[in-house]
Design an enzyme around this catalytic site. Structure first.
Site, PDB file in Angstrom:
ATOM      1  N   HIS A  26       0.843  -1.186   0.000  1.00 17.20           N
ATOM      2  CA  HIS A  26       0.000   0.000   0.000  1.00 17.20           C
ATOM      3  C   HIS A  26       0.871   1.224   0.000  1.00 17.20           C
ATOM      4  O   HIS A  26       0.590   2.213   0.660  1.00 17.20           O
ATOM      5  CB  HIS A  26      -0.891   0.052   1.228  1.00 17.20           C
ATOM      6  CG  HIS A  26      -1.750  -1.153   1.362  1.00 17.20           C
ATOM      7  ND1 HIS A  26      -1.343  -2.258   2.039  1.00 17.20           N
ATOM      8  CD2 HIS A  26      -2.984  -1.412   0.882  1.00 17.20           C
ATOM      9  CE1 HIS A  26      -2.315  -3.168   1.988  1.00 17.20           C
ATOM     10  NE2 HIS A  26      -3.304  -2.690   1.296  1.00 17.20           N
ATOM     11  N   GLY A  58     -11.560  14.592   8.418  1.00 17.63           N
ATOM     12  CA  GLY A  58     -12.765  15.423   8.277  1.00 17.63           C
ATOM     13  C   GLY A  58     -13.621  14.942   7.127  1.00 17.63           C
ATOM     14  O   GLY A  58     -14.838  14.774   7.246  1.00 17.63           O
ATOM     15  N   GLN A  59     -12.960  14.675   5.998  1.00 20.09           N
ATOM     16  CA  GLN A  59     -13.682  14.204   4.826  1.00 20.09           C
ATOM     17  C   GLN A  59     -14.371  12.866   5.103  1.00 20.09           C
ATOM     18  O   GLN A  59     -15.537  12.657   4.743  1.00 20.09           O
ATOM     19  CB  GLN A  59     -12.687  14.032   3.673  1.00 20.09           C
ATOM     20  CG  GLN A  59     -13.349  13.804   2.346  1.00 20.09           C
ATOM     21  CD  GLN A  59     -12.339  13.372   1.288  1.00 20.09           C
ATOM     22  OE1 GLN A  59     -11.409  12.611   1.558  1.00 20.09           O
ATOM     23  NE2 GLN A  59     -12.522  13.874   0.086  1.00 20.09           N
ATOM     24  N   GLY A  60     -13.672  11.958   5.776  1.00 18.52           N
ATOM     25  CA  GLY A  60     -14.243  10.657   6.087  1.00 18.52           C
ATOM     26  C   GLY A  60     -15.485  10.787   6.966  1.00 18.52           C
ATOM     27  O   GLY A  60     -16.497  10.101   6.747  1.00 18.52           O
ATOM     28  N   THR A  96     -10.732   3.171   9.230  1.00 18.24           N
ATOM     29  CA  THR A  96     -10.979   2.623  10.558  1.00 18.24           C
ATOM     30  C   THR A  96     -12.043   3.414  11.310  1.00 18.24           C
ATOM     31  O   THR A  96     -12.954   2.838  11.907  1.00 18.24           O
ATOM     32  CB  THR A  96      -9.674   2.611  11.366  1.00 18.24           C
ATOM     33  OG1 THR A  96      -8.710   1.863  10.619  1.00 18.24           O
ATOM     34  CG2 THR A  96      -9.878   1.955  12.718  1.00 18.24           C
ATOM     35  N   GLY A 119     -12.584  -1.651  18.061  1.00 17.64           N
ATOM     36  CA  GLY A 119     -11.339  -1.070  17.577  1.00 17.64           C
ATOM     37  C   GLY A 119     -10.104  -1.650  18.231  1.00 17.64           C
ATOM     38  O   GLY A 119      -9.036  -1.680  17.649  1.00 17.64           O
ATOM     39  N   PRO A 152      -7.566  13.728  16.307  1.00 12.94           N
ATOM     40  CA  PRO A 152      -8.740  14.170  15.532  1.00 12.94           C
ATOM     41  C   PRO A 152      -9.971  13.277  15.750  1.00 12.94           C
ATOM     42  O   PRO A 152     -11.096  13.771  15.747  1.00 12.94           O
ATOM     43  CB  PRO A 152      -8.264  14.095  14.075  1.00 12.94           C
ATOM     44  CG  PRO A 152      -6.979  13.344  14.076  1.00 12.94           C
ATOM     45  CD  PRO A 152      -6.397  13.466  15.433  1.00 12.94           C
TER      46      PRO A 152
END
Lengths: 571, 571
Positions: free
Chosen positions: B217, B398-400, B440, B482, B553
């Site tokens: 990745h 933020g986008q997620g 995640t 998690g 975050p």
């Protein structure tokens, strides 16, 4: 970049060795390439493909039931030699004749053509069909003069299936020609590729642009365009390729097409699928039916980034052959019966030395000295020739001459030790030169030496007249086989005056040594005069006339070698 | 670079669409991925593989008779969501149970695990086996914690063959675990790869060096080494991989090995053959027998340059399964009988909405307002969260959050329109969040909403006590699913105090609104305190403690969203 390399000079040979180790169930190594490891029915036409390495799966990855019977593997991006072709053809022969099928490039045409004549002279039925699918490389009315790119896959698949179906050589040849006539390709490049051992790519594409009409040997495209979406690129490719679609009511074609979206190397599968999604939509919108599409890497160009679209317009026969089963290392479709393994002599070579008469082999022993002179002169001139070639070419002419001439000397020494006569001596030396040097000038020197041998005999010693005729024949070979004319700024500018002056002096009763001396002088002056000719046609587009003021390296090397022989004869 | 792109956000979906168009004989699209286009025997165990896109042929290229029954296709390098997994499992089901088989990465483990529990709750027998072949990523005694790289091919091939042979689910699971336990890989990288739409590669390797121990990745290797020959690299890989060879007299292993030399993308076939030539020699020198080697691209990483060696140590059963026929788009071996086509509903999704009781659906209608609050808060905070995440992460938090929350709102609105009760409302919203957000944190938010739904009912309306319990359960889900602990600098540093304070206030007799307010305040303070914790463990190696002084975050966004809900409840 090419990273996984041992000796860059051995890269192509190492790759073939590894490929055979990986696919030992499918293929077996022979001198010059590979053949099927399994049996084929007696009398089946054999399809032999090939070209330079660096394009895998093309060509060795296509050898197996339902496709090719053998593949000739040249150096990276370099044609294999005629003797390599001969060796693979002999090893792949099933007694039904051979179709030689390869992309339309000058070097390949020379070497495969040379092999075909030589095999034909030995009574084998060998046909030559070239593939020329790249629409960017010539106009529609010169379709046969175009380059071969990814469309190779489509034509080889269909020709192989025709052989597998039991068609005779005339029909296999007919199918291959028809398939080639109905196949069109066009590609885009995003980056160039880097040869093994090199630090720089062969060309670069400016950031934010793509090149249309790529070649598969690191040739840049024919035009640059601002970067576009996959859908826009698909549309561009479809438009240009379908501009040559035949009439749908004509000659059995009804709008059914075989399609290949091919990746050049660094453009990956997900990208090819995105492109194919758009291509499929556009073709369907035009009312075309896609038959068994192929999306993947079939004709690569080392690590070049780019992709191409190939379409073969199908009639019923082509469609049936396109869909027939095949089982090769890199192209498998349908179900193929398990084949029996066969015994392949991995050291098989073109032929072994048959001793000549005592007179002819004595003469051959003395002639060997002249071949050694050629190698000495080439070795001394190597650096100068390289510098000269770097003005308008790729700078490898000196190296190629040394590789060819020293290979010829080694082969000639072996032949003399085995008692070869004059005919065998020069035929063997010519094959070795061509194979050792690669490239076009190697092919021409090889062909000339072979022509020299062909005119002589292993049974009796040749007198001065006979030798003179043979030399004239050989000198004209450069022009006959290469197809260049005086004034094209090639070695022919020196070989033609040599042949003419040599012939004229012999007719006037000169000795061989004397005629050779005069002819070598004429060749030398002519070679120097090539400095006044601008770059030759084939190179004009990329190199402009940078070579104006510099003589042609091929003409110069010819003159140097002839002068060396003249001095040796005069001693 | 990735060049052939339409909308970068749609790249993975476009690629799957194109792949299905190219291989329509083999595969059919379903929500979340693809399944076989042909029938499988009733009662056959179904093997479902998957992971992020960008690795083709892994995983969709391995779907077909003899190998996998379905592949779940996430975004580029991102795990698919639990609901995508569920959809593919249901579409691939033959009634014999399902083996979920994928590389060992946190996101994949979360989503596949979540799907397995959810499917299990519906009565399906779903087993989970992760592949962890990369010796560079952990020590031999933690083999099960290693990453999955190219060894995926070997394990998937063997597990698929076990299912095809008619083994029951217990035995297919046993075979997959044994294959995984006996597979080892190690790779080298020469360059990084570039995500679709990005201008820069994810990492670079300094010129003249190579990185050992690559990930697939765009993870750089674990150490840099001066560039070496292919033979030297082969020797390095063979030494490290064979350091974990089992005893040759033990447990059925007798020195026979399946071998894969895999190209990452831009390292081409000829190079892989050169490498394999040396690998084969070294393995034979150690007395090993190579069984059906594979040399090519099987697990790629976009256009990354590099290669890896994978070895599976074979016993008789594994060898038989490794050699069994398979017919998939990218992996074909032997002869597979032609299979009948089956009808696949291409729009198949996890399930449709069953209306709840009038009371429960009334309550769901009001609860929808709170889900809308989550999306509003996330949208307002998007830019701030992105900036915060860019300190220690990849800046997409933020986008997620916005993608997840707005997907949840859309799904919840549809569910309410269809008359869903509370249980269905939150289960549907959770599935949508997870799928919309990816990653995640998306998986955890999805799991928490689903847990909330699972604790409620579609039949009756929930009282304050029941809702309180459900919220506590959901809040603990973040930690349970998690696997992070407080102090790891993750969102758990905020979810744990929220759960504890909320629970304590409810026990003391507070109203829901009041308890929520107190718990949100506790979460906010706790989130701010994460600024004092250095970078969390998993990121420490690459990012050092750049994040020291900045709060996590994920913890901040959790606190913000809970505060938003508290305000809405207080109105």
């Amino acid at each position: 970049m090419t990273y996984l390399v041992n000796d860059p000079k051995e890269f192509a040979a190492d790759a073939v060795r590894g490929m055979v180790a990986a696919f030992g169930d499918h293929v077996a190594p022979v001198h010059g390439g590979i053949v099927r490891a399994t049996t084929s029915p007696d009398g089946q036409v054999s399809v032999v493909v090939g070209g330079g390495s660096g394009h895998y799966p093309a060509f060795p990855g296509w050898v197996g039931p339902g496709m090719a019977h053998g593949a000739v593997c040249g150096n990276v991006f370099a044609s294999p030699s005629a003797s390599q072709v001969e060796s693979v053809v002999r090893a792949a022969d099933n007694g039904g004749g051979t179709l030689l099928l390869f992309g339309n490039y000058a070097g390949d045409c020379l070497h495969f053509g040379e092999a075909a004549s030589s095999l034909g002279a030995d009574g084998l039925d060998v046909r030559v069909v070239t593939i020329s699918d790249d629409v960017a490389s010539n106009t529609p009315d010169h379709h046969g003069d175009r380059r071969g790119i990814a469309g190779d896959l489509l034509v080889v698949k269909v020709a192989g299936a025709a052989a597998e179906a039991g068609l005779r050589i005339d029909d296999v040849e007919r199918v291959a020609r028809r398939a080639g006539g109905l196949t069109r390709s066009l590609g885009v490049a995003f980056t160039g590729c880097t040869l093994p051992g090199a630090d720089e790519p062969l060309f670069t594409v400016p950031a934010g642009q793509f090149a249309l009409g790529l070649g598969i040997h690191g040739e840049p495209g024919i035009s640059l365009h601002p970067m576009a979406t996959a859908a826009d690129i698909a549309s561009l490719l479809v438009d240009r390729v379908l501009a040559e679609e035949p009439d749908r009511t004509e000659d059995g074609y009804r709008g059914r097409v075989a399609v290949l979206v091919n990746g050049l190397g660094a453009t990956k599968y997900e990208e090819l699928f995105v492109l194919f999604g758009s291509v499929a939509e556009l073709l369907e919108r035009r009312g075309l039916t896609i038959v068994h599409p192929v999306v993947g890497e079939q004709v690569t160009s080392l690590d070049m980034a780019g992709a191409s679209l190939s379409v073969m317009f199908l009639d019923d026969e082509l469609e049936r052959l396109w869909l027939a089963p095949a089982d090769t290392p890199a192209f498998k479709t349908g179900s193929v019966d398990v084949r029996e393994r066969r015994h392949v002599r991995t050291d098989e070579v073109a032929g072994s030395i048959v001793p000549g008469s005592p007179e002819s082999s004595d003469q051959a022993r003395r002639a060997l000295g002249l071949i050694e002179v050629l190698a000495d002169v080439a070795t001394r001139a190597e650096a100068d020739l390289g510098r000269l070639d770097s003005v308008a070419g790729d700078g490898d002419h000196g190296q190629g001459m040394v590789l060819g001439a020293t290979a010829a000397v080694r082969a000639a020494q072996d032949a003399v030790r085995a008692g070869a006569g004059m005919r065998t001596l020069f035929r063997t030396a010519g094959a070795a030169w061509s194979e050792g040097a690669g490239g076009t000038s190697g092919a021409l020197w090889g062909a000339a030496l072979r022509a020299l041998g062909q005119t002589l005999s292993d049974a009796e010693s040749a007198d001065e007249e006979r030798i003179g005729e043979a030399v004239v024949t050989a000198a004209w070979t450069f022009e006959e086989v290469g197809g260049a004319k005086p004034g094209d700024k090639t070695m022919v500018d020196a070989t033609r005056p040599f042949a003419e002056v040599f012939d004229a002096h012999l007719r006037d009763g000169s000795t061989l040594a004397c005629a050779w001396g005069e002819a070598a002088e004429a060749a030398t002056s002519a070679a120097q005069r090539t400095a006044e000719i601008p770059a030759r046609k084939g190179r004009a587009r990329t190199h402009g006339d940078a070579s104006l003021g510099h003589p042609d390296p091929g003409a110069v090397s010819f003159a140097l070698l002839m002068t060396g022989v003249a001095q040796a004869l005069g001693r």
